[in-house]
Motif scaffolding. Structure first.
Motif, PDB file in Angstrom:
ATOM      1  N   CYS A  49       0.843  -1.188   0.000  1.00 20.11           N
ATOM      2  CA  CYS A  49       0.000   0.000   0.000  1.00 20.11           C
ATOM      3  C   CYS A  49       0.888   1.252   0.000  1.00 20.11           C
ATOM      4  O   CYS A  49       1.748   1.400   0.859  1.00 20.11           O
ATOM      5  CB  CYS A  49      -0.894  -0.014   1.247  1.00 20.11           C
ATOM      6  SG  CYS A  49      -1.803   1.513   1.517  1.00 20.11           S
ATOM      7  N   PRO A  50       0.702   2.165  -0.966  1.00 22.34           N
ATOM      8  CA  PRO A  50       1.539   3.368  -1.008  1.00 22.34           C
ATOM      9  C   PRO A  50       1.359   4.245   0.225  1.00 22.34           C
ATOM     10  O   PRO A  50       2.324   4.859   0.700  1.00 22.34           O
ATOM     11  CB  PRO A  50       1.078   4.107  -2.263  1.00 22.34           C
ATOM     12  CG  PRO A  50       0.211   3.178  -3.012  1.00 22.34           C
ATOM     13  CD  PRO A  50      -0.214   2.090  -2.089  1.00 22.34           C
ATOM     14  N   PHE A  51       0.148   4.322   0.751  1.00 19.53           N
ATOM     15  CA  PHE A  51      -0.098   5.121   1.956  1.00 19.53           C
ATOM     16  C   PHE A  51       0.664   4.523   3.137  1.00 19.53           C
ATOM     17  O   PHE A  51       1.307   5.250   3.894  1.00 19.53           O
ATOM     18  CB  PHE A  51      -1.599   5.189   2.254  1.00 19.53           C
ATOM     19  CG  PHE A  51      -1.945   6.025   3.450  1.00 19.53           C
ATOM     20  CD1 PHE A  51      -2.004   7.405   3.355  1.00 19.53           C
ATOM     21  CD2 PHE A  51      -2.199   5.441   4.679  1.00 19.53           C
ATOM     22  CE1 PHE A  51      -2.318   8.183   4.457  1.00 19.53           C
ATOM     23  CE2 PHE A  51      -2.510   6.202   5.791  1.00 19.53           C
ATOM     24  CZ  PHE A  51      -2.568   7.582   5.682  1.00 19.53           C
ATOM     25  N   ASN A  52       0.604   3.198   3.283  1.00 18.01           N
ATOM     26  CA  ASN A  52       1.319   2.531   4.366  1.00 18.01           C
ATOM     27  C   ASN A  52       2.825   2.681   4.192  1.00 18.01           C
ATOM     28  O   ASN A  52       3.544   2.902   5.163  1.00 18.01           O
ATOM     29  CB  ASN A  52       0.925   1.052   4.406  1.00 18.01           C
ATOM     30  CG  ASN A  52       1.657   0.294   5.482  1.00 18.01           C
ATOM     31  OD1 ASN A  52       2.680  -0.338   5.215  1.00 18.01           O
ATOM     32  ND2 ASN A  52       1.129   0.352   6.690  1.00 18.01           N
ATOM     33  N   TRP A  53       3.301   2.597   2.968  1.00 19.67           N
ATOM     34  CA  TRP A  53       4.729   2.744   2.692  1.00 19.67           C
ATOM     35  C   TRP A  53       5.207   4.141   3.079  1.00 19.67           C
ATOM     36  O   TRP A  53       6.275   4.303   3.663  1.00 19.67           O
ATOM     37  CB  TRP A  53       4.989   2.483   1.205  1.00 19.67           C
ATOM     38  CG  TRP A  53       6.392   2.775   0.790  1.00 19.67           C
ATOM     39  CD1 TRP A  53       7.476   1.968   0.940  1.00 19.67           C
ATOM     40  CD2 TRP A  53       6.854   3.969   0.167  1.00 19.67           C
ATOM     41  NE1 TRP A  53       8.590   2.590   0.446  1.00 19.67           N
ATOM     42  CE2 TRP A  53       8.238   3.831  -0.034  1.00 19.67           C
ATOM     43  CE3 TRP A  53       6.244   5.156  -0.242  1.00 19.67           C
ATOM     44  CZ2 TRP A  53       9.009   4.810  -0.628  1.00 19.67           C
ATOM     45  CZ3 TRP A  53       7.014   6.130  -0.831  1.00 19.67           C
ATOM     46  CH2 TRP A  53       8.378   5.955  -1.027  1.00 19.67           C
ATOM     47  N   ALA A  54       4.408   5.155   2.753  1.00 30.30           N
ATOM     48  CA  ALA A  54       4.823   6.541   2.998  1.00 30.30           C
ATOM     49  C   ALA A  54       4.662   6.961   4.458  1.00 30.30           C
ATOM     50  O   ALA A  54       5.450   7.760   4.951  1.00 30.30           O
ATOM     51  CB  ALA A  54       4.022   7.489   2.101  1.00 30.30           C
ATOM     52  N   THR A  55       3.644   6.437   5.153  1.00 33.51           N
ATOM     53  CA  THR A  55       3.351   6.926   6.505  1.00 33.51           C
ATOM     54  C   THR A  55       3.545   5.890   7.603  1.00 33.51           C
ATOM     55  O   THR A  55       3.662   6.254   8.763  1.00 33.51           O
ATOM     56  CB  THR A  55       1.891   7.422   6.592  1.00 33.51           C
ATOM     57  OG1 THR A  55       1.017   6.306   6.412  1.00 33.51           O
ATOM     58  CG2 THR A  55       1.606   8.497   5.566  1.00 33.51           C
ATOM     59  N   GLY A  56       3.534   4.619   7.250  1.00 34.05           N
ATOM     60  CA  GLY A  56       3.591   3.570   8.262  1.00 34.05           C
ATOM     61  C   GLY A  56       2.240   3.299   8.903  1.00 34.05           C
ATOM     62  O   GLY A  56       2.119   2.453   9.782  1.00 34.05           O
ATOM     63  N   LEU A  57       1.204   4.014   8.457  1.00 38.98           N
ATOM     64  CA  LEU A  57      -0.145   3.832   8.994  1.00 38.98           C
ATOM     65  C   LEU A  57      -0.959   2.944   8.059  1.00 38.98           C
ATOM     66  O   LEU A  57      -0.636   2.801   6.887  1.00 38.98           O
ATOM     67  CB  LEU A  57      -0.836   5.195   9.148  1.00 38.98           C
ATOM     68  CG  LEU A  57      -0.174   6.188  10.089  1.00 38.98           C
ATOM     69  CD1 LEU A  57      -0.845   7.552   9.986  1.00 38.98           C
ATOM     70  CD2 LEU A  57      -0.210   5.675  11.525  1.00 38.98           C
ATOM     71  N   LEU A  58      -2.038   2.371   8.601  1.00 36.13           N
ATOM     72  CA  LEU A  58      -2.933   1.555   7.788  1.00 36.13           C
ATOM     73  C   LEU A  58      -4.013   2.430   7.174  1.00 36.13           C
ATOM     74  O   LEU A  58      -4.670   3.195   7.868  1.00 36.13           O
ATOM     75  CB  LEU A  58      -3.593   0.482   8.655  1.00 36.13           C
ATOM     76  CG  LEU A  58      -2.664  -0.544   9.295  1.00 36.13           C
ATOM     77  CD1 LEU A  58      -3.440  -1.424  10.258  1.00 36.13           C
ATOM     78  CD2 LEU A  58      -1.973  -1.371   8.241  1.00 36.13           C
ATOM     79  N   CYS A  59      -4.203   2.317   5.867  1.00 39.44           N
ATOM     80  CA  CYS A  59      -5.297   3.030   5.209  1.00 39.44           C
ATOM     81  C   CYS A  59      -6.567   2.191   5.356  1.00 39.44           C
ATOM     82  O   CYS A  59      -6.508   1.032   5.779  1.00 39.44           O
ATOM     83  CB  CYS A  59      -4.961   3.290   3.742  1.00 39.44           C
ATOM     84  SG  CYS A  59      -5.203   1.882   2.646  1.00 39.44           S
ATOM     85  N   PRO A  60      -7.742   2.717   5.008  1.00 37.36           N
ATOM     86  CA  PRO A  60      -8.964   1.923   5.125  1.00 37.36           C
ATOM     87  C   PRO A  60      -8.952   0.641   4.297  1.00 37.36           C
ATOM     88  O   PRO A  60      -9.654  -0.309   4.617  1.00 37.36           O
ATOM     89  CB  PRO A  60     -10.063   2.872   4.636  1.00 37.36           C
ATOM     90  CG  PRO A  60      -9.522   4.232   4.893  1.00 37.36           C
ATOM     91  CD  PRO A  60      -8.033   4.112   4.664  1.00 37.36           C
ATOM     92  N   GLY A  61      -8.149   0.578   3.260  1.00 33.25           N
ATOM     93  CA  GLY A  61      -8.108  -0.609   2.410  1.00 33.25           C
ATOM     94  C   GLY A  61      -6.989  -1.580   2.737  1.00 33.25           C
ATOM     95  O   GLY A  61      -6.933  -2.669   2.162  1.00 33.25           O
TER      96      GLY A  61
END
Length: 136
Positions: A49-61
């Motif tokens: 997940c690009p969001f997880n890669w960039a922030t370390g957080l879990l996105c809704p998906g």
């Protein structure tokens, strides 16, 4: 003299790619790869997940690939654990896809209209789920 075929136009390619009958082929190809690839184990060619890669957080998906793998292998508790929100809305997605497929095969367009207030509820629910799953 060589016979020349007409080149496909952008409109013709778009109709082929977006035709309801072409979607199952892409889904089957992806499902075939996912069936033999356990996303719970590292080292596979599955995108992060690009969001997880960039922030370390879990996105809704986040967890959707693991959830689909578990669903395909009949592990309902595991699928619910991987992404509870998506697990609960899968039946609605399957219904909408089935309706789109049937109408498309009949030659009719199916474009569900979601009223603005329901769109706001869906977006708000996704944002809330994204926040709540990162609070530990």
């Amino acid at each position: 003299m060589a016979e020349t075929r007409p080149r496909p136009t952008a409109g013709r390619v778009r109709r082929l790619v977006t035709h309801p009958a072409s979607v199952p082929l892409a889904l089957l190809a992806g499902a075939g790869y996912l069936w033999t690839t356990n996303p719970h184990e590292p080292g596979h060619l599955l995108p992060r997940c690009p969001f997880n890669w960039a922030t370390g957080l879990l996105c809704p998906g986040c967890g959707a690939t693991r959830m689909l793998y578990d669903l395909m292998h009949g592990d309902l508790p595991g699928a619910f654990h991987d992404n509870a929100a998506l697990f609960l809305i899968v039946p609605m997605g399957l219904y909408l896809y089935g309706r789109w497929l049937v109408e498309g095969l009949r030659g009719r367009a199916y474009r569900p209209v979601i009223p603005n207030r329901y769109q706001a509820v869906l977006i708000g629910g996704a944002l809330l789920w994204g926040v709540l799953r990162n609070i530990n």
